[in-house]
Design a protein around this motif. Sequence first.
Motif, PDB file in Angstrom:
ATOM      1  N   SER A   1     -11.418  -2.125   6.313  1.00  0.00           N
ATOM      2  CA  SER A   1     -10.695  -3.051   6.990  1.00  0.00           C
ATOM      3  C   SER A   1     -11.289  -4.476   7.116  1.00  0.00           C
ATOM      4  CB  SER A   1     -10.028  -2.574   8.138  1.00  0.00           C
ATOM      5  OG  SER A   1     -11.432  -2.481   9.087  1.00  0.00           O
ATOM      6  N   VAL A   2     -10.638  -5.543   7.225  1.00  0.00           N
ATOM      7  CA  VAL A   2     -10.792  -6.819   7.321  1.00  0.00           C
ATOM      8  C   VAL A   2     -10.458  -7.015   8.787  1.00  0.00           C
ATOM      9  CG1 VAL A   2     -10.475  -9.074   6.530  1.00  0.00           C
ATOM     10  CG2 VAL A   2     -10.531  -7.434   4.925  1.00  0.00           C
TER      11      VAL A   2
ATOM     12  N   GLN B   1      -9.402  -9.590  10.820  1.00  0.00           N
ATOM     13  CA  GLN B   1      -8.592 -11.033  10.883  1.00  0.00           C
ATOM     14  C   GLN B   1      -8.874 -11.720  11.946  1.00  0.00           C
ATOM     15  OE1 GLN B   1      -6.886 -11.920   8.088  1.00  0.00           O
ATOM     16  NE2 GLN B   1      -7.036 -13.950   9.260  1.00  0.00           N
TER      17      GLN B   1
ATOM     18  N   ARG C   1     -10.387  -7.044   0.009  1.00  0.00           N
ATOM     19  CA  ARG C   1      -9.406  -6.200   0.735  1.00  0.00           C
ATOM     20  C   ARG C   1      -9.699  -4.715   1.016  1.00  0.00           C
ATOM     21  NH1 ARG C   1      -8.288 -10.716   2.381  1.00  0.00           N
ATOM     22  NH2 ARG C   1      -6.827 -11.766   1.038  1.00  0.00           N
TER      23      ARG C   1
ATOM     24  N   TYR D   1     -15.750  -7.751   7.745  1.00  0.00           N
ATOM     25  CA  TYR D   1     -15.695  -6.426   7.065  1.00  0.00           C
ATOM     26  C   TYR D   1     -16.083  -5.152   7.785  1.00  0.00           C
ATOM     27  CZ  TYR D   1     -14.574  -9.360   3.107  1.00  0.00           C
ATOM     28  OH  TYR D   1     -13.941 -10.410   2.368  1.00  0.00           O
TER      29      TYR D   1
END
Length: 79
Positions: free
Chosen positions: A10-11, A13, A33, A76
């Motif tokens: 996952s990123v 955000q 991604r 990340y």
Amino acid sequence: MVPADGVVASVDQSVVDEIAALDSVFTVSAKLRPGARISPTVDLLTSPLRAHLTADDDERLTADYERLTKLKDDVYHLA
């Protein structure tokens, strides 16, 4: 430089947004991604995060660069 090696799960955000909110950050983008392979950075092309900073004040630029350097490893999450 990013030392991570693995697959992006996952990123975060919120971390990208925190970087973007720094006064001297003009642009920031997470280049990978979920599902992408992340490897340790060896040059500009292998960097997983792109940020452009600009400021009239050297102290502000330096402070934001140092903060970005601390935040970058939290962008990340690996599988």
